[in-house]
Scaffold this active site. Sequence first.
Site, PDB file in Angstrom:
ATOM      1  N   GLU B  50      27.151  63.068  31.025  1.00  0.00           N
ATOM      2  CA  GLU B  50      28.116  62.905  32.117  1.00  0.00           C
ATOM      3  C   GLU B  50      27.636  63.771  33.259  1.00  0.00           C
ATOM      4  O   GLU B  50      27.346  64.951  33.084  1.00  0.00           O
ATOM      5  CB  GLU B  50      29.507  63.388  31.693  1.00  0.00           C
ATOM      6  CG  GLU B  50      30.222  62.452  30.743  1.00  0.00           C
ATOM      7  CD  GLU B  50      31.570  63.010  30.309  1.00  0.00           C
ATOM      8  OE1 GLU B  50      32.097  62.520  29.310  1.00  0.00           O
ATOM      9  OE2 GLU B  50      32.078  63.954  30.959  1.00  0.00           O
ATOM     10  N   ASP B  61      40.209  70.057  37.415  1.00  0.00           N
ATOM     11  CA  ASP B  61      39.182  70.955  36.888  1.00  0.00           C
ATOM     12  C   ASP B  61      39.565  72.415  37.013  1.00  0.00           C
ATOM     13  O   ASP B  61      40.223  72.828  37.958  1.00  0.00           O
ATOM     14  CB  ASP B  61      37.851  70.713  37.608  1.00  0.00           C
ATOM     15  CG  ASP B  61      37.192  69.433  37.134  1.00  0.00           C
ATOM     16  OD1 ASP B  61      36.965  69.333  35.905  1.00  0.00           O
ATOM     17  OD2 ASP B  61      36.934  68.547  37.951  1.00  0.00           O
TER      18      ASP B  61
END
Lengths: 404, 278
Positions: B50, B61
């Site tokens: 990824e 995040d």
Amino acid sequence: MNIAKPNSYRSGPDERGHFGIFGGRFVAETLMPLILDLEKAYTAAKADPAFQGEMDGYLKNYVGRPSPLYFAERLTEHLGGAKIYLKREELNHTGSHKVNNVLGQIMLARRMGKKRIIAETGAGQHGVATATLCARFGLECVVYMGAVDVERQQPNVIRMEMLGATVVPVQSGTRTLKDAMNEALRDWVTNVHNTFYCIGTVAGPHPYPTLVRDFQSIIGNETKAQMQEIEGRLPDSLVACIGGGSNAMGLFHPFLDDSSVEIFGVEAAGHGLTQLHAASIAGGRPGVLHGNRTYLLMDADGQIQDAHSISAGLDYPGIGPEHSWLHEVGRVNYLSATDDEALAAFQLLSRLEGIIPALEPAHAIAKVMELAPKRPKDHLMVVNLSGRGDKDVPQVGDILRGKK
Amino acid sequence: MTTRIDTRFAELKTQGRSAFVTYVMAGDPDLTTSLEIVKALPKAGADVIELGIPFTDPMADGPSIQAAGLRALKIGMTLRKTLELVRDFRKDDNVTPLVLMGYYNPIYIYGVDKFLADAKTSGVDGLIIVDLPPEEDDELCIPALKAGLNFIRLATPTTDDKRLPAVLANTSGFVYYVSIAGITGAAAADANAVGEAVARIKRHTKLPICVGFGIRTPEAARAIAEKADGSVVGTALVDALKNSLDAEGRATAKTVNAVAELTAALAQGVKGAKQAAE
């Protein structure tokens, strides 16, 4: 772009939260079930007369509504044109229009059984309103505030702490309102089960832009009735400042279908539109951030750019999605005022009317100074005085004494 | 249509082994080092890569991946350069599946159709776009499927049985189960709770299920590998990278190895797992 004029400007959003191409629900999957729950709870509350009845009681006796519609006689004389009325939202408990929305959302949170409230704040007005109602209803309150804003809006930080809230200074990114919103979303995604996110403006994922607008529409509804009583007719124009745009949407929305009413939103032009500013419509284009598609300040790669405004409450690189739509369909005229123009307006209103405005509505006053002299004396102009200037006194004092 | 992702999971199934999925940020800490890191990952045991698309406002995040994105943006990383990086990686590796992960705005601004065409020719196999739930499928998910890219959806602890079918409807490649309600790199995932969640999702889909958020160590990766078809590690690798940088945040001679060594250790953990539950 060729955009068809709608039959009504007040029918949006559609069931997916879109105003034209704007709005929507651009959130992480973790949050999606939560905003669907919120939508359901809000729909049920709206249909429940007991909810509105309880709200009305607090609006009258706790917030102090209705707020006066005040004829600013000396400002009117000074500018020599339109007859200027101030909608006195700064007289509300906590000192701004923010409390109208927070009251509604806290009532919703209580219906949903949520015990922990989080909020983002720029100038601290939404944070103070949230901390106030959390104190009133015995709820835990955490307010995210950019570290830069914590510095320039100290009086509000102290107020929030006195009210029992935890103020978290946000050190990430540009350390202003946008980053406070990121951090609040991170908190929400982590504490999904007990936490209600009380958003302070007409932005974020659907249904927030709608429910905040609905709770703020009391401003425009009162204005309409008060103007009818005082002058026996509709106003001719409305002016309000815009960061995310909740005070403006609250004033504008009830008038959108009254075609004789000219409507002006005033964005923050900071140092000027060719330099650092916070005018998303004047200097941005459509993009996706914080759960909605709307006008944003960004670079060619879609990275969000730093906004700048002297006013922490307008220092945001986006704007509520319904404003983006009202701009594209041409119903509202979006202008902008610089830091210096706002400072001049701040002083003028203080000296002429004995009302120290917050720096945010000082931007609206700045454009009234341009618009009013060009209008005839029987033109009725309403400006939303969305907050009082107490919080800005130390900052403006330093600037005027040449310290900053 | 079969993508490299489908092929890889089919191979792993015949080997009776769970996948090890690594996440790094494109352009962190600079373009050259970033390409070297991505090239080193399969050699160190990564089964799927990824690659993060840097964004100024990564709302899902934690601090580590936020900082990685800002390092990348600081050196001028863009979505266009991210696609170039993938193209350069594909010159030597035509088998390892590569998934771009990020937020919608850079793609929306690049232009959805142009992005999908460029991503496909660059050698991208799939997309994970955090802020596009099924309610916004018309934006990118449906066009991506038509363009021959997998659209990998996140399922979370808040996705209940009633909602799962909607989440899975247009998902392909694999399902990414977010093991905790929270941001990347925050809490540790509980392997037993993960096992139950994976079993629950498997009742709704035949797709492989990879688990991420909160896996940091070879032991944790092994525990997850025993419950799921794959485990994803991101923050721990990004932290290893960051710890190898000099005081100015620049790459050092240690940087590529720091990421490769941790990848190898984590891959050993995954490979030491008992056969994943069927």
